[in-house]
Design a protein around this motif. Structure first.
Motif, PDB file in Angstrom:
ATOM      1  N   THR A 174     -23.835  -2.947 -41.613  1.00 23.15           N
ATOM      2  CA  THR A 174     -22.653  -3.783 -41.394  1.00 23.15           C
ATOM      3  C   THR A 174     -22.906  -4.712 -40.210  1.00 23.15           C
ATOM      4  OG1 THR A 174     -20.251  -3.850 -41.061  1.00 23.15           O
ATOM      5  CG2 THR A 174     -21.405  -2.049 -39.955  1.00 23.15           C
ATOM      6  N   PRO A 175     -22.673  -6.017 -40.368  1.00 21.29           N
ATOM      7  CA  PRO A 175     -22.396  -6.767 -41.581  1.00 21.29           C
ATOM      8  C   PRO A 175     -23.497  -6.560 -42.624  1.00 21.29           C
ATOM      9  CG  PRO A 175     -22.063  -8.150 -39.653  1.00 21.29           C
ATOM     10  CD  PRO A 175     -22.698  -6.899 -39.172  1.00 21.29           C
ATOM     11  N   VAL A 182     -18.181  -6.939 -44.022  1.00 21.90           N
ATOM     12  CA  VAL A 182     -18.097  -6.271 -42.728  1.00 21.90           C
ATOM     13  C   VAL A 182     -17.279  -5.007 -42.962  1.00 21.90           C
ATOM     14  CG1 VAL A 182     -17.210  -6.422 -40.368  1.00 21.90           C
ATOM     15  CG2 VAL A 182     -18.293  -8.417 -41.422  1.00 21.90           C
ATOM     16  N   GLU A 206     -27.459  -2.926 -37.877  1.00 17.03           N
ATOM     17  CA  GLU A 206     -26.468  -3.890 -37.383  1.00 17.03           C
ATOM     18  C   GLU A 206     -27.102  -5.235 -37.042  1.00 17.03           C
ATOM     19  OE1 GLU A 206     -24.517  -1.887 -34.094  1.00 17.03           O
ATOM     20  OE2 GLU A 206     -23.653  -0.412 -35.451  1.00 17.03           O
ATOM     21  N   ASP A 209     -24.853  -8.323 -36.320  1.00 16.88           N
ATOM     22  CA  ASP A 209     -23.612  -8.041 -35.576  1.00 16.88           C
ATOM     23  C   ASP A 209     -23.018  -9.264 -34.884  1.00 16.88           C
ATOM     24  OD1 ASP A 209     -25.673  -8.057 -33.615  1.00 16.88           O
ATOM     25  OD2 ASP A 209     -24.493  -6.807 -32.270  1.00 16.88           O
ATOM     26  N   ILE A 212     -20.192 -12.724 -37.371  1.00 14.26           N
ATOM     27  CA  ILE A 212     -18.991 -12.225 -38.035  1.00 14.26           C
ATOM     28  C   ILE A 212     -17.915 -13.297 -37.969  1.00 14.26           C
ATOM     29  CG2 ILE A 212     -17.186 -10.467 -37.998  1.00 14.26           C
ATOM     30  CD1 ILE A 212     -19.153  -8.424 -37.388  1.00 14.26           C
ATOM     31  N   HIS A 217     -17.064  -6.559 -35.346  1.00 12.45           N
ATOM     32  CA  HIS A 217     -18.109  -5.551 -35.514  1.00 12.45           C
ATOM     33  C   HIS A 217     -17.747  -4.287 -34.751  1.00 12.45           C
ATOM     34  CE1 HIS A 217     -21.924  -3.740 -36.211  1.00 12.45           C
ATOM     35  NE2 HIS A 217     -22.111  -3.573 -34.923  1.00 12.45           N
ATOM     36  N   GLY A 322     -19.381 -11.740 -42.822  1.00 10.33           N
ATOM     37  CA  GLY A 322     -20.466 -11.716 -41.839  1.00 10.33           C
ATOM     38  C   GLY A 322     -21.791 -12.083 -42.478  1.00 10.33           C
TER      39      GLY A 322
END
Ligand code: PMP
Ligand code: GLN
Length: 403
Positions: A174-175, A182, A206, A209, A212, A217, A322
């Motif tokens: 994530t993203p 996200v 990540e 990150d 986004i 995040h 993201g």
């Protein structure tokens, strides 16, 4: 299969990124496939590498990484997310790719199951398989409607069912590449709850990150009870637009860091010293400037431009929350597979994209979509827009206009 090839690699082909970039080059297509910037990274970061070379930081770095860089990573995560780690819990790796591979080899025993969200970044399953582990997939489903907060989702019950006595780890990106998702606080809380309940290790990728556009995040390691079981992975390649430098890292509590370093010392031992010094300087400078906010504005502008371009061609798009990728819907475009579409786009239209079926264990089960990268100069995206107009004629609802 050649007799000299070990069984563990039998199932692996050439990465889709190498394949599409080579095809783009061969056909002089504008390359919106493999994710990398086509613009220069910050001048002061390049200068820091030159300075480090001239200052003779040219011998082996300590295996875990140059102390100044490990401290800069700690300071960065503390400042951005309130994560209280120490430099002894950071290991510098050859990009996020080595970080992932070293972590998987460090924690997965033969027969262990590792949960992956599908579509899954292409190196996850090969890492798990080479460690003797077994990937278990939980599907992310595309949103039905096109809106800025439309998100890919997973079935919580499917995730719950994937956890069992053999589950050793879960990889959470994530993203998320390629969907742009996200993960929400509630989704991460469920993942954390299941990890605690089943004593499972979380591997949090990540790398995007700082990119986004919708939401925020939330590092998995900062959720209650997660620090001790989470390996956080990031890469300075994305954040400083220098993917070729391959400086990544893991942040993990001492037992996990110890395990990761045992792999790292016998795979790469240490990472290019001058580039580590340069990335320490880059992270430290970014901490005291508006660098990340400017980076985000820069990418938001390109995201919005590429979304407009793709919509104008007639694609239904899923706006990414993201990353620097956009996924488009290919249904009704008259292509049987995403691979067929991406090859046609590259060879006939002159724009390269990634077929996301490469991120699925069973490619035929992938939704019919294509991934475009917007880590590009505005001029590159505009040139792609021009070429994509040729494609608009194929769009079913527009076919009449161009007939
Ligand atoms: N994870 C994800 C989700 C990625 O998209 C990438 C590369 N784009 C990586 C890991 C690998 O990062 P690196 O280039 O630092 O090895
Ligand atoms: N992660 C990049 C992408 O998704 C590619 C990295 C690579 O080529 N290994 O496009």
């Amino acid at each position: 299969m050649h007799q000299y090839m070990a069984q563990r690699v039998h199932g692996f082909g050439t990465s889709i990124f190498s394949e599409m970039s080579a095809l783009a080059l061969e056909h002089q297509a504008i390359n919106l496939s493999q994710g990398f910037p086509d613009f220069a990274g910050p001048a002061h970061v390049k200068q820091a590498a030159i300075d480090a070379i001239l200052a003779d930081h040219n011998q082996y770095a300590p295996s875990p990484g140059v102390p100044a860089l490990r401290q800069a990573v700690v300071d960065t995560y503390r400042s951005a997310y309130g994560l209280a780690a120490s430099a002894n819990e950071v290991t510098i790796t050859c990009g996020a790719t080595e970080a992932l591979f070293a972590t998987i080899l460090a924690v997965v025993n033969p027969g262990d199951e590792v949960i992956l969200f599908e579509p899954a970044y292409d190196s996850y399953a090969p890492g798990v398989i080479m460690a003797g582990g077994v990937p278990r997939y939980v599907r992310l489903d595309p949103p039905q409607a096109e809106s800025d907060d439309a998100a890919w989702t997973f079935d919580p019950e499917a995730l719950r069912a994937a956890f069992g006595p053999k589950t050793r780890a879960i990889i959470v990106n994530t993203p998320h590449n390629p969907t742009g998702k996200v993960f929400s606080r509630a989704e991460l809380a469920l993942i954390a709850e299941l990890c605690r309940e089943h004593d499972v290790i979380a591997i949090a990728d990540e790398v995007y990150d700082r990119m986004i556009y919708v939401g925020e995040h939330l590092p998995l390691a900062t959720l209650p009870g997660m620090w001790e079981r989470t390996v956080t992975i990031n890469s300075t390649g994305k954040t400083f637009s220098m993917t070729g430098w391959k400086i990544g890292y893991t942040i993990a509590p001492p037992p996990l860091t110890d395990a990761i370093r045992r792999v790292h010392q016998f795979s790469t031992f240490a990472i290019a010293t001058p580039f580590q010094h340069a990335m320490a300087a880059a992270l430290n400078a970014a901490l005291h400037s508006s660098y990340y906010a400017e980076l985000l504005d820069f990418y938001r502008q390109r995201r919005d431009l590429l979304l407009d371009v793709l919509r104008d061609v007639g694609f239904a798009v899923v706006p990414p929350a993201g990353t620097y990728f956009v996924m488009v819907d290919l249904r009704d475009w008259g292509f049987a597979t995403d691979v067929e579409f991406c090859r046609h786009l590259t060879t006939e239209i002159g724009v390269a994209a990634i077929p996301p079926s490469a991120f699925y264990v069973e490619p035929t089960t992938a939704p019919l979509m294509a991934r475009f990268c917007f880590a590009k100069q505005i001029a590159t995206l505009q040139a792609a827009a021009e070429r994509l107009q040729k494609l608009a004629a194929r769009q079913p609802s527009r076919a009449g206009e161009h007939a």
